[in-house]
Design an enzyme around this catalytic site. Structure first.
Site, PDB file in Angstrom:
ATOM      1  N   TYR A 150      25.916  34.169  53.843  1.00  0.00           N
ATOM      2  CA  TYR A 150      24.991  33.215  52.951  1.00  0.00           C
ATOM      3  C   TYR A 150      25.304  31.793  54.037  1.00  0.00           C
ATOM      4  CZ  TYR A 150      24.273  29.641  49.559  1.00  0.00           C
ATOM      5  OH  TYR A 150      23.848  28.564  48.788  1.00  0.00           O
ATOM      6  N   ASP A 245      28.981  30.147  61.571  1.00  0.00           N
ATOM      7  CA  ASP A 245      29.076  29.470  60.261  1.00  0.00           C
ATOM      8  C   ASP A 245      30.365  29.658  59.666  1.00  0.00           C
ATOM      9  OD1 ASP A 245      28.926  28.390  57.739  1.00  0.00           O
ATOM     10  OD2 ASP A 245      26.981  29.340  57.238  1.00  0.00           O
ATOM     11  N   LYS A 273      33.193  22.547  53.142  1.00  0.00           N
ATOM     12  CA  LYS A 273      34.110  22.791  51.988  1.00  0.00           C
ATOM     13  C   LYS A 273      35.573  22.172  52.518  1.00  0.00           C
ATOM     14  CE  LYS A 273      32.037  26.926  50.191  1.00  0.00           C
ATOM     15  NZ  LYS A 273      30.996  27.462  50.969  1.00  0.00           N
TER      16      LYS A 273
HETATM   17  C1  LIG Z   1      29.477  27.483  51.073  1.00  0.00           C
HETATM   18  C2  LIG Z   1      28.827  27.836  52.326  1.00  0.00           C
HETATM   19  C3  LIG Z   1      27.679  27.321  52.654  1.00  0.00           C
HETATM   20  C4  LIG Z   1      27.009  26.282  51.973  1.00  0.00           C
HETATM   21  O1  LIG Z   1      27.637  24.968  51.804  1.00  0.00           O
HETATM   22  P1  LIG Z   1      27.151  23.869  50.342  1.00  0.00           P
HETATM   23  O2  LIG Z   1      28.089  22.806  50.821  1.00  0.00           O
HETATM   24  O3  LIG Z   1      27.320  24.841  49.356  1.00  0.00           O
HETATM   25  O4  LIG Z   1      25.629  23.585  50.903  1.00  0.00           O
HETATM   26  C5  LIG Z   1      26.830  27.704  53.731  1.00  0.00           C
HETATM   27  N1  LIG Z   1      27.673  28.657  54.611  1.00  0.00           N
HETATM   28  C6  LIG Z   1      28.864  29.246  54.192  1.00  0.00           C
HETATM   29  C7  LIG Z   1      29.550  30.362  55.120  1.00  0.00           C
HETATM   30  C8  LIG Z   1      29.340  28.968  52.983  1.00  0.00           C
HETATM   31  O5  LIG Z   1      30.470  29.425  52.600  1.00  0.00           O
END
Ligand SMILES: *Cc1c(COP(=O)(O)O)cnc(C)c1O
Length: 429
Positions: A150, A245, A273
């Site tokens: 994701y 990511d 995060k």
């Molecule tokens: C949480 C997450 C996102 C998205 O971040 P948001 O602050 O919710 O938009 C993107 N990539 C990864 C790997 C994530 O865990």
């Protein structure tokens, strides 16, 4: 579960009725509706350390931690102090301020591959901007990702995107034009042949390959030996950018993320995060020659009214400083390692399996630890919902989906963790 007195949920129920009246699904992010575990109402009044208190006064030990954000536990005094001090200086300027550079410097210290950094307000925005930059740098369009990874909810990344969207179709969402996802290819994770084949056929058209280097958004899945190095080698050979990511793994799997642990240097990295200390802050960064293509110096446009917000930056700085202070991080890692050894022993032979990295984990309802999204989908979702409700009734709040990671913080006590293990054992039989 049957031995528990029924929990008070009167106020949560009422709060949900009200919320449903004014907000779609009563929530501002879909997984909070707790649908995959039966849709029980839950509204939080406050949080401190590892404990959530709901509006009915029920207390839960939190293993979701705002999806991994609160690695110090909730309302850490040092972070709160920094926030209060920042508040007194005003909440937003729209003009550069010192905390932005300070947080960028700290990020660069822990992630040296992020030679230059740009702050944004969410992980979605970080990834979306990094992809635009990769396309601008390479003058190519194709994006490669992996099934079950994701990367936020931007149109072109909502292809086979794990967790919250795991129940939807391949295009992952209505409202996403085919023309937009046509330039995104999703491959099975941990399948080197699929990656080699794609790069042989289309390597010279690929702008970027993006990966959660330890996927956490289909539940925690570990890369097999050699998989990440292969991605580095193929992208480099074909002039495509490798984007890690690390929105969830950054400061979580190790202080320097998966790249710090493995020594693999991506071209671009996204963070979010933990780095915002509980505020909406995220970042992307990488090689200076790539980052310098961003406006105002280069032709790739990217901007944000609240980007680098001084309160968020201050919360992030205090969080990273606390994490890196003394042996805080080492102690968290050791606590997690001991807990995972015990949890794996409880799960053994019970049609459960454990994947973990750093201080995050998923207890899958599968006989063998999954290594791909196809494996993950074998999970017994009904049994997971029962497991979630069993733990909830005993005062443990897990991430409310079989396809998500759970997290530990520095605030989880050894005593509470051994009580947790006993509760899992009761369920497993
Ligand atoms: C949480 C997450 C996102 C998205 O971040 P948001 O602050 O919710 O938009 C993107 N990539 C990864 C790997 C994530 O865990």
């Amino acid at each position: 579960m049957s031995l528990q007195t029924p929990m008070q949920q009167t106020h949560s129920l009422k709060a949900r009725q009200e919320a449903l009246r004014y907000m779609p699904g009563g929530v501002n992010s879909p997984v909070r509706a707790l649908k995959s575990v039966g849709g029980m109402p839950l509204f939080i009044r406050k949080a401190k350390g590892s404990t959530l208190t709901d509006v009915d006064g029920n207390r839960f030990t939190d293993f979701c931690l705002s999806w991994g954000v609160c690695i110090l536990g909730h309302a850490h005094p040092d972070v709160n102090k920094a926030i209060r001090e920042a508040l007194a200086r005003g909440t937003s300027y729209g003009i550069p301020s010192l905390p932005e550079t300070e947080l960028a410097r700290l990020i660069n210290f822990h992630f040296p591959a992020m030679e230059k950094v740009r702050m944004v307000s969410s992980g979605t925005e970080a990834v979306m901007s990094a992809i635009r930059l990769a396309r601008g740098f390479t003058n190519r369009d194709l994006i490669v990702k992996f099934d079950g990874c994701y990367h936020g909810h931007a149109d072109h990344l909502l292809v086979s995107a794990g967790s919250g969207v795991a129940r939807l179709h391949a295009a992952s969402s209505a409202g996403v034009p085919e023309a937009v996802t046509a330039a995104t290819i999703s491959l099975p994770f941990n399948d080197p042949d699929a990656v080699i084949r794609l790069f042989r056929e289309k390597g010279d058209a690929i702008a970027a390959l993006i990966v959660e280097p330890v996927p956490a958004n289909m539940g925690v899945v570990l890369p097999r030996d050699g998989f990440l190095p292969l991605l580095r080698e193929l992208t480099a050979r074909h002039g495509a950018l490798l984007v890690f990511d690390e929105v969830i793994t950054g400061f979580r799997v190790a202080l320097g993320g998966v790249q710090g642990e493995t020594g693999i240097v991506p071209d671009l990295t996204t963070l979010g995060k933990i780095m915002g200390g509980g505020f909406p802050a995220a970042a992307f960064g990488g090689k200076a020659e790539i980052m310098d293509l961003l406006a105002p110096d280069g032709p790739v446009y990217q901007a944000g009214t609240l980007s680098g917000n001084p309160v968020a930056m201050s919360a992030g700085i205090a969080t990273l400083n606390t994490l890196a202070h003394g042996d805080y991080y080492l102690r968290l890692q050791e606590k997690a390692a001991g807990f995972f050894t015990a949890l794996a022993a409880v799960a053994a032979g019970k049609n459960m399996s454990l994947n973990h990295a750093g201080s995050m984990f998923t207890l899958f309802m599968t006989p063998k630890p999954p290594a791909s999204f196809d494996d993950v989908k074998m999970t017994d979702t009904v049994r997971f919902a029962n497991f979630f409700r069993h733990m909830f009734a005993q005062g443990y709040y897990l991430s409310p989906s079989p396809f998500e990671a759970n997290f530990l913080s520095g605030a989880h006590s050894a005593r509470r963790l051994s009580q947790f293990l006993r509760a899992v054992k009761d369920f497993a039989g």
